[in-house]
Design a protein around this motif. Structure first.
Motif, PDB file in Angstrom:
ATOM      1  N   UNK A 135     -23.781 -47.549 -20.753  1.00 47.02           N
ATOM      2  CA  UNK A 135     -22.695 -47.000 -19.946  1.00 47.02           C
ATOM      3  C   UNK A 135     -23.218 -46.475 -18.613  1.00 47.02           C
ATOM      4  N   UNK A 136     -24.373 -45.800 -18.634  1.00 52.96           N
ATOM      5  CA  UNK A 136     -24.916 -45.254 -17.390  1.00 52.96           C
ATOM      6  C   UNK A 136     -25.350 -46.373 -16.448  1.00 52.96           C
ATOM      7  N   UNK A 137     -25.935 -47.436 -16.983  1.00 55.77           N
ATOM      8  CA  UNK A 137     -26.359 -48.562 -16.149  1.00 55.77           C
ATOM      9  C   UNK A 137     -25.163 -49.153 -15.405  1.00 55.77           C
ATOM     10  N   UNK A 138     -24.026 -49.290 -16.109  1.00 63.47           N
ATOM     11  CA  UNK A 138     -22.821 -49.800 -15.464  1.00 63.47           C
ATOM     12  C   UNK A 138     -22.309 -48.824 -14.419  1.00 63.47           C
ATOM     13  N   UNK A 139     -22.386 -47.534 -14.732  1.00 66.28           N
ATOM     14  CA  UNK A 139     -21.919 -46.510 -13.799  1.00 66.28           C
ATOM     15  C   UNK A 139     -22.740 -46.497 -12.514  1.00 66.28           C
ATOM     16  N   UNK A 140     -24.071 -46.503 -12.632  1.00 69.22           N
ATOM     17  CA  UNK A 140     -24.913 -46.400 -11.437  1.00 69.22           C
ATOM     18  C   UNK A 140     -24.738 -47.613 -10.538  1.00 69.22           C
ATOM     19  N   UNK A 141     -24.452 -48.769 -11.126  1.00 71.04           N
ATOM     20  CA  UNK A 141     -24.193 -49.958 -10.312  1.00 71.04           C
ATOM     21  C   UNK A 141     -22.864 -49.847  -9.583  1.00 71.04           C
ATOM     22  N   UNK A 142     -21.934 -49.091 -10.132  1.00 69.51           N
ATOM     23  CA  UNK A 142     -20.648 -48.887  -9.467  1.00 69.51           C
ATOM     24  C   UNK A 142     -20.761 -47.890  -8.315  1.00 69.51           C
ATOM     25  N   UNK A 143     -21.490 -46.799  -8.527  1.00 68.74           N
ATOM     26  CA  UNK A 143     -21.540 -45.749  -7.501  1.00 68.74           C
ATOM     27  C   UNK A 143     -22.644 -45.964  -6.472  1.00 68.74           C
ATOM     28  N   UNK A 144     -23.721 -46.654  -6.846  1.00 71.62           N
ATOM     29  CA  UNK A 144     -24.843 -46.832  -5.915  1.00 71.62           C
ATOM     30  C   UNK A 144     -25.029 -48.265  -5.446  1.00 71.62           C
ATOM     31  N   UNK A 145     -24.209 -49.182  -5.946  1.00 73.52           N
ATOM     32  CA  UNK A 145     -24.297 -50.566  -5.506  1.00 73.52           C
ATOM     33  C   UNK A 145     -24.788 -51.487  -6.608  1.00 73.52           C
ATOM     34  N   UNK A 146     -24.229 -52.675  -6.640  1.00 72.36           N
ATOM     35  CA  UNK A 146     -24.591 -53.655  -7.658  1.00 72.36           C
ATOM     36  C   UNK A 146     -26.083 -53.970  -7.589  1.00 72.36           C
ATOM     37  N   UNK A 147     -26.723 -53.964  -8.739  1.00 73.82           N
ATOM     38  CA  UNK A 147     -28.141 -54.271  -8.811  1.00 73.82           C
ATOM     39  C   UNK A 147     -29.049 -53.064  -8.779  1.00 73.82           C
TER      40      UNK A 147
END
Length: 229
Positions: free
Chosen positions: A200-212
């Motif tokens: 869940x956190x991996x998906x979240x950080x890609x949403x708020x900080x950019x894909x990848x």
């Protein structure tokens, strides 16, 4: 006073105000260029300490990268300091402030200026820190690779455990809300429940900080904090 912004779309500001989010990760400016670079820390002189032995240098908690040829990336300097009280940025409109209240503000970032709303009315990037009602205190700072996050820290970052999903099929399920979709439908990415907090956190950080961002595994400053008011 400084201010700090949390993502509203995925409910992170509210998670802070609810006391569920007590940690945030911010990507460092300079990442390790390649394997020839080693991490280096500043060397403090006597005048970098106060009378109580506390480091007062702006390079406190800073680090950089340097190779054997002397190539230097520049200092990664944390924006916040341990013990510092920081205002939680919220747009004036969300706080229910009077839009017709004109402030004597040279920067023009009051609630209302002449015939139009100032940027801070709907964009919290432009609000004044001294007008914010809620604050956090930084309690610790550390540096680590993004993917070194523990399951416990994922929960402290705002990931939630779904009791309803667990009752439904007996499987552990973790998610992050998309506030803009509440009341209509869940965002397609976040209606998917994850089997682990890290997922869940991996998906979240890609949403708020950019894909990848998760895959690139950058170095991050980890700020731990407590809600003051």
């Amino acid at each position: 006073m400084k201010k700090i912004m949390f993502n509203d779309k995925y409910g992170l500001t509210q998670a802070v105000l609810d006391g569920r989010k007590t940690m945030t990760r911010r990507v460092c400016k300079y990442d390790k260029p390649n394997e020839t670079y080693d991490i280096v820390f500043p060397v403090f002189e006597p005048n970098d300490y106060d009378n109580d032995g506390n480091i007062v240098s702006p390079l406190n908690y800073a680090f950089s990268w340097k190779n054997d040829k002397g190539d230097f990336t520049g200092w990664n300097i944390p924006k916040y300091k341990v013990g510092e009280v920081v205002a939680i940025a919220q747009c004036y409109k969300s706080l229910g402030m009077n839009p017709e209240l004109a402030l004597d503000d040279k920067d023009g970032i009051g609630f209302y200026t002449k015939t139009k709303f100032a940027p801070g009315w709907e964009n919290k990037m432009f609000v004044r820190a001294d007008l914010m009602p809620h604050h956090i205190r930084i309690t610790d700072i550390k540096v680590e690779r993004l993917q070194n996050i523990s399951d416990e820290d994922c929960m402290r970052e705002g990931v939630e455990f779904s009791q309803e999903q667990y009752k439904y099929d007996g499987a552990k399920s973790y998610f992050v809300q998309n506030i803009t979709e509440i009341g209509s439908r869940w965002n397609r990415m976040f209606c998917k429940h994850f089997g682990t907090p890290r997922g869940a956190f991996a998906a979240l950080i890609d949403k708020v900080s950019g894909k990848g961002t998760w895959e690139s595994n950058p170095y991050v400053f980890v700020y731990e904090f407590e809600l003051v008011d």
